[in-house]
Write an enzyme that holds these catalytic residues in place. Structure first.
Site, PDB file in Angstrom:
ATOM      1  N   GLU A 235      35.587  45.899  43.246  1.00 49.42           N
ATOM      2  CA  GLU A 235      34.886  46.355  42.331  1.00 49.42           C
ATOM      3  C   GLU A 235      35.253  46.979  41.244  1.00 49.42           C
ATOM      4  O   GLU A 235      35.301  46.912  40.038  1.00 49.42           O
ATOM      5  CB  GLU A 235      33.480  47.207  42.834  1.00 49.42           C
ATOM      6  CG  GLU A 235      32.737  46.494  43.882  1.00 49.42           C
ATOM      7  CD  GLU A 235      32.027  45.294  43.267  1.00 49.42           C
ATOM      8  OE1 GLU A 235      31.923  45.274  41.957  1.00 49.42           O
ATOM      9  OE2 GLU A 235      31.791  44.281  43.936  1.00 49.42           O
TER      10      GLU A 235
ATOM     11  N   GLU B  48      35.769  36.355  39.787  1.00 49.97           N
ATOM     12  CA  GLU B  48      35.585  36.850  41.145  1.00 49.97           C
ATOM     13  C   GLU B  48      37.233  36.916  41.822  1.00 49.97           C
ATOM     14  O   GLU B  48      37.470  37.707  42.554  1.00 49.97           O
ATOM     15  CB  GLU B  48      34.482  36.164  41.927  1.00 49.97           C
ATOM     16  CG  GLU B  48      33.075  36.669  41.581  1.00 49.97           C
ATOM     17  CD  GLU B  48      32.767  37.971  42.113  1.00 49.97           C
ATOM     18  OE1 GLU B  48      33.224  38.497  43.145  1.00 49.97           O
ATOM     19  OE2 GLU B  48      32.254  38.596  41.255  1.00 49.97           O
TER      20      GLU B  48
END
Length: 272
Positions: free
Chosen positions: A145, A202
């Site tokens: 994250e 991602e």
């Protein structure tokens, strides 16, 4: 040139207009070197400020509802792991040392964590409790994250959405297209541009997060066990072609290929 091709050509031109080609981070040992297109009128500082306001509101609401966890053992774990990861962020971008980092744990069954622009971190207790995460696994997901924030994926997505909207409006005005053709242009932009790039983001977050965790002294192999747990918890997910996240198998393969690159950093961190 047919109308669909005209839309695509115009979209490409408008997306490039007013854009900067930047690399928000150094490549690191994992070699993330992709150039990113950012609208110059949408600065990092503006995006950080917008998100900081939203983050403060969410924290305030969580506190008023009694779901902001500041004192539990898990809250202490999250802060301790975050501190070690944040200390390594300047290896990818030196200005991260001046970010106003914040870390908060929210009591919720949600299996989620996030790090918004400027280093604003949320972790949800459901992620820790439901998956029984070890410190190494928690560092893997938090590193992932944090990597999104370091790479400014949020600003990149906003720039892209803005460019697509400009392209749609410009295409409709210049070509006199009806709603049906604009809907087709929407689909082309969505599936041809937005979703593949999101999967790419991602992948970048996986790799940079892996290195952040390793540099912070957390075993990079935990990324494999983390995403295996996440995969089992999210069975029935959409196929990779229509998803913004890589499939479990491709994600695991990419991580396994990168682990040897960061293992020396982990070994060095353990000795220091």
């Amino acid at each position: 040139m047919n109308k669909t091709l005209a839309i695509c050509a115009l979209s490409a031109g408008l997306l490039l207009a007013g854009c900067q080609s930047v690399n928000t981070t150094s490549g690191g040992a994992v070699g993330v070197e992709r150039k990113q297109h950012m609208f110059s009128m949408l600065s990092s500082q503006e995006v950080d400020q917008m998100y900081a306001q939203s983050y403060a509101k969410t924290v305030s609401e969580a506190s008023s509802k009694g779901v902001l966890d500041k004192t539990s053992s898990d809250a202490r774990r999250v802060r301790a792991i975050a501190d070690r990861l944040i200390a390594q962020a300047p290896n990818f971008r030196p200005d991260a040392a001046q970010w106003k980092w914040e870390v908060n744990l929210i009591k919720s069954d949600e299996l989620n964590a996030s790090c918004g622009p400027g280093g604003k971190i949320f972790v949800y207790t459901g992620l820790i409790d439901s998956l029984q995460l070890t410190d190494d696994e928690l560092a893997a997901v938090m590193g992932h994250e944090i990597a999104h924030a370091l790479r400014e994926h949020g600003r990149e997505a906003m720039s892209k959405a803005y460019g697509i909207e400009m392209a749609k409006q410009g295409a409709g005005a210049l070509l006199g297209l009806g709603q049906g053709s604009l809907a087709l242009a929407d689909a082309v932009a969505n599936y041809g541009m937005t979703l593949p790039n999101s999967r790419g983001n991602e992948n970048e977050a996986d790799l940079i997060g892996l290195e952040l965790a390793a540099r912070a002294g957390y075993n990079p192999n935990a990324a494999i066990t983390l995403w295996n747990k996440m995969s089992k918890a999210s069975e029935g997910a959409p196929p990779e072609f229509l998803s913004t996240h890589p499939s479990s198998s491709s994600r695991t393969a990419a991580l396994q290929a990168a682990i040897p690159k960061v293992m020396p950093l982990y070994e060095q961190a353990k000795k220091s």
